[in-house]
Enzyme design. Structure first.
Site, mmCIF file in Angstrom:
data_model
loop_
_atom_site.group_PDB
_atom_site.id
_atom_site.type_symbol
_atom_site.label_atom_id
_atom_site.label_comp_id
_atom_site.label_asym_id
_atom_site.label_seq_id
_atom_site.Cartn_x
_atom_site.Cartn_y
_atom_site.Cartn_z
ATOM 1 N N PHE A 198 0.816 -1.207 0.000
ATOM 2 C CA PHE A 198 0.000 0.000 0.000
ATOM 3 C C PHE A 198 0.858 1.270 0.000
ATOM 4 O O PHE A 198 1.868 1.355 0.702
ATOM 5 C CB PHE A 198 -0.896 -0.040 1.252
ATOM 6 N N SER A 251 3.222 -6.489 2.680
ATOM 7 C CA SER A 251 1.974 -5.820 3.024
ATOM 8 C C SER A 251 0.837 -6.299 2.111
ATOM 9 O O SER A 251 0.575 -7.500 2.029
ATOM 10 C CB SER A 251 2.191 -4.304 2.939
ATOM 11 N N LEU A 252 0.178 -5.404 1.376
ATOM 12 C CA LEU A 252 -0.825 -5.828 0.399
ATOM 13 C C LEU A 252 -0.206 -6.704 -0.680
ATOM 14 O O LEU A 252 -0.868 -7.567 -1.253
ATOM 15 C CB LEU A 252 -1.485 -4.605 -0.255
ATOM 16 N N ASP A 261 5.152 -9.471 6.266
ATOM 17 C CA ASP A 261 4.130 -8.830 7.088
ATOM 18 C C ASP A 261 2.838 -8.598 6.293
ATOM 19 O O ASP A 261 2.417 -7.444 6.073
ATOM 20 C CB ASP A 261 4.630 -7.515 7.699
ATOM 21 N N GLU A 286 -10.010 -18.399 2.436
ATOM 22 C CA GLU A 286 -8.661 -18.585 1.901
ATOM 23 C C GLU A 286 -8.481 -17.970 0.518
ATOM 24 O O GLU A 286 -7.395 -17.501 0.189
ATOM 25 C CB GLU A 286 -8.296 -20.077 1.864
ATOM 26 N N ARG A 324 -7.194 -14.240 0.693
ATOM 27 C CA ARG A 324 -5.901 -13.877 1.290
ATOM 28 C C ARG A 324 -4.817 -14.903 0.970
ATOM 29 O O ARG A 324 -5.094 -15.967 0.412
ATOM 30 C CB ARG A 324 -6.060 -13.785 2.819
ATOM 31 N N ASP A 355 -2.514 -17.921 1.701
ATOM 32 C CA ASP A 355 -2.669 -19.111 2.541
ATOM 33 C C ASP A 355 -1.719 -20.199 2.022
ATOM 34 O O ASP A 355 -1.158 -20.064 0.924
ATOM 35 C CB ASP A 355 -4.126 -19.587 2.539
ATOM 36 N N ASP A 384 -1.377 -21.673 -1.679
ATOM 37 C CA ASP A 384 -1.067 -20.806 -2.820
ATOM 38 C C ASP A 384 0.261 -21.139 -3.497
ATOM 39 O O ASP A 384 0.554 -20.640 -4.583
ATOM 40 C CB ASP A 384 -1.067 -19.332 -2.392
ATOM 41 N N HIS A 410 6.088 -2.439 10.568
ATOM 42 C CA HIS A 410 5.578 -3.048 9.335
ATOM 43 C C HIS A 410 6.672 -3.127 8.270
ATOM 44 O O HIS A 410 6.748 -4.097 7.510
ATOM 45 C CB HIS A 410 4.396 -2.211 8.842
#
Length: 467
Positions: free
Chosen positions: A96, A171-172, A194, A205, A208, A210, A213, A281
């Site tokens: 982000f 992050s994202l 993170d 799942e 996000r 998991d 993947d 972060h």
């Protein structure tokens, strides 16, 4: 009656949801689990690929300082580039309010070139990330689909197996990697740096990152305190095969929480204050950066909790060894268990963050006194600072054990230097010694023994040799 039908039609529309489709990427809806849930209440569709403007920037050992742009719309750009099919490929995906020409992204490629020959692709989606947080969290889906599309082109046009691909997302960006992985059967590895909590923790799942993947998913948690009231950007949820919690995963050494960190406006919090407010972060990628150049400097210990780790209950490494957090975590890939595991370690407070954990046991000799007992280790690769092992009443014949994290691996330990002091004037000038000191390094089963029959006064070094 008119109001009744208006409300009914509105609710039917809300229940049905909207969908938007993009050529080559497929369709994206705002139905559950993507929206309309407690965790993702707002119904927001991702932006178009054109509006997000994702770019794939290739750096290699041959062009370490200047990127070559790879275009999804023109696969010949791959042919014309320095991409080599006989090398591993690592994608680095920012999060982000970030961008791929940030120093940390290119620094990561630079560090890789020092230890390996690799295709290093920086995924730049800054237009899609520099917006409101909720919109950016939804744009993740399109960016992930685009990464998957690039992997499909490499596989189809160049017979390049996804098993040779490693996605690294911060992050994202960690959830971008998860989306790409869920669309790419046989993907080799994902590293989540993170992974962000808001809009993702506790979701299904498919929303996000998991463990399904990729063949191997490793995750570094550095800001896992609850978002409200503690403002942890990162998730506390276990989302990988190996989940690392350096320094406990919440408060990183060298990061000071401050009054500003109580702001909970996700959109306004980053700009201009990233290192100040989001320090924890950002530590995840800084640890990864250092791990590339320190293959054995981030050994992490399986443990029930950080409290147990701090209480010296998780030492030494078990028979299967300890994984290395960061770049070399995949050396542990064949040793993961069905059950998701937590791993703990400590780091330094500034780069170089690498640390090596030792356990020291001291059997005291000499007079009874009050004070602090310290040791320094001397090996064939260097020596440590003095580390405190015990503080209190020093009694001959008692044994005290402690663990500490040294700034270097001393190698084969050749001698130990013992020191004691209490900074209180004692007219009797007592002498204290260490009859025996045993030392063990966390990753090794070797126990080193050192002995001495001497005693020394306060602030006088005593050298113990092997016995």
């Amino acid at each position: 009656m008119l109001i009744f039908w208006t409300i009914t039609l509105f609710l039917l529309g809300a229940a049905k949801g909207k969908e938007i489709c993009y050529e080559d990427l497929g369709c994206f809806s705002d139905n559950e689990p993507w929206a309309g849930t407690a965790i993702r209440p707002l119904k927001i569709l991702p932006w178009s690929p054109e509006k997000i403007g994702t770019r794939f920037l290739l750096y290699t050992n041959e062009n370490p300082n200047t990127f070559q742009t790879l275009l999804l719309s023109d696969p010949s750009t791959i042919e014309a580039s320095n991409f080599q099919t006989n090398r591993k490929t690592r994608f680095i995906i920012h999060g982000f309010i970030d961008k791929a020409d940030e120093s940390w992204v290119t620094d990561m490629c630079q560090n890789m070139f020092k230890v390996e020959e690799v295709n290093c692709i920086c995924v730049d989606w800054k237009k899609g990330s520099q917006t409101t947080y909720t919109q950016a969290a939804n744009n993740v889906r399109v960016v992930g689909a685009q990464v998957a599309q690039m992997l499909k082109i490499l596989s189809t046009d160049y017979s390049y197996s996804p098993s040779n691909v490693h996605l690294i997302g911060h992050s994202l960006g960690a959830h971008v990697a998860g989306e790409a992985g869920s669309r790419t059967p046989g993907l080799g590895r994902i590293t989540g740096l993170d992974p962000v909590e808001a809009s993702f923790e506790g979701t299904a799942e498919e929303v996000r990152l998991d463990p399904s993947d990729a063949a191997f998913v490793d995750v570094i948690h550095t800001d896992s305190a609850a978002l409200i009231p503690f403002l942890g950007f990162g998730t506390n949820q276990l989302v990988g095969h190996l989940d690392f919690f350096p320094n406990g995963g919440e408060n990183m050494p060298g990061c000071k929480k401050n009054a500003l960190s109580q702001i909970v406006d996700l959109d306004g919090i980053w700009t201009g204050t990233r290192d100040f407010v989001a320090c924890n972060h950002l530590r995840s990628y800084k640890y990864y950066l250092d791990s590339i150049l320190n293959p054995d400097g981030f050994a992490a210990y399986p443990c029930a909790s950080y409290k147990s780790f701090q209480s010296n209950k998780c030492f030494p490494c078990p028979d299967q060894g300890c994984p290395q957090m960061g770049h070399y975590a995949d050396k542990f890939a064949g040793k993961t268990s069905e059950e998701q595991q937590k791993f703990f370690l400590n780091t330094g407070d500034a780069s170089n963050f690498a640390r090596w954990r030792y356990e020291v046991s001291i059997t005291l000799s000499g007079r009874t006194a009050t004070g602090r007992v310290k040791v320094a280790l001397y090996g064939d690769k260097g020596n440590t600072h003095q580390y405190e092992v015990f503080s209190g009443i020093i009694k001959p014949g008692t044994t005290h054990t402690s663990e500490f994290d040294a700034q270097l691996d001393v190698g084969t330990i050749e001698k130990v230097k013992f020191l004691w002091n209490n900074n209180v004037v004692n007219p009797t000038l007592p002498k204290v010694g260490a009859a025996k000191i045993t030392v063990q390094k966390g990753e090794e089963k070797i126990v080193y023994n050192f002995c001495s029959e001497s005693t020394v006064r306060e602030d006088v070094l005593l050298t113990l040799t092997p016995c």
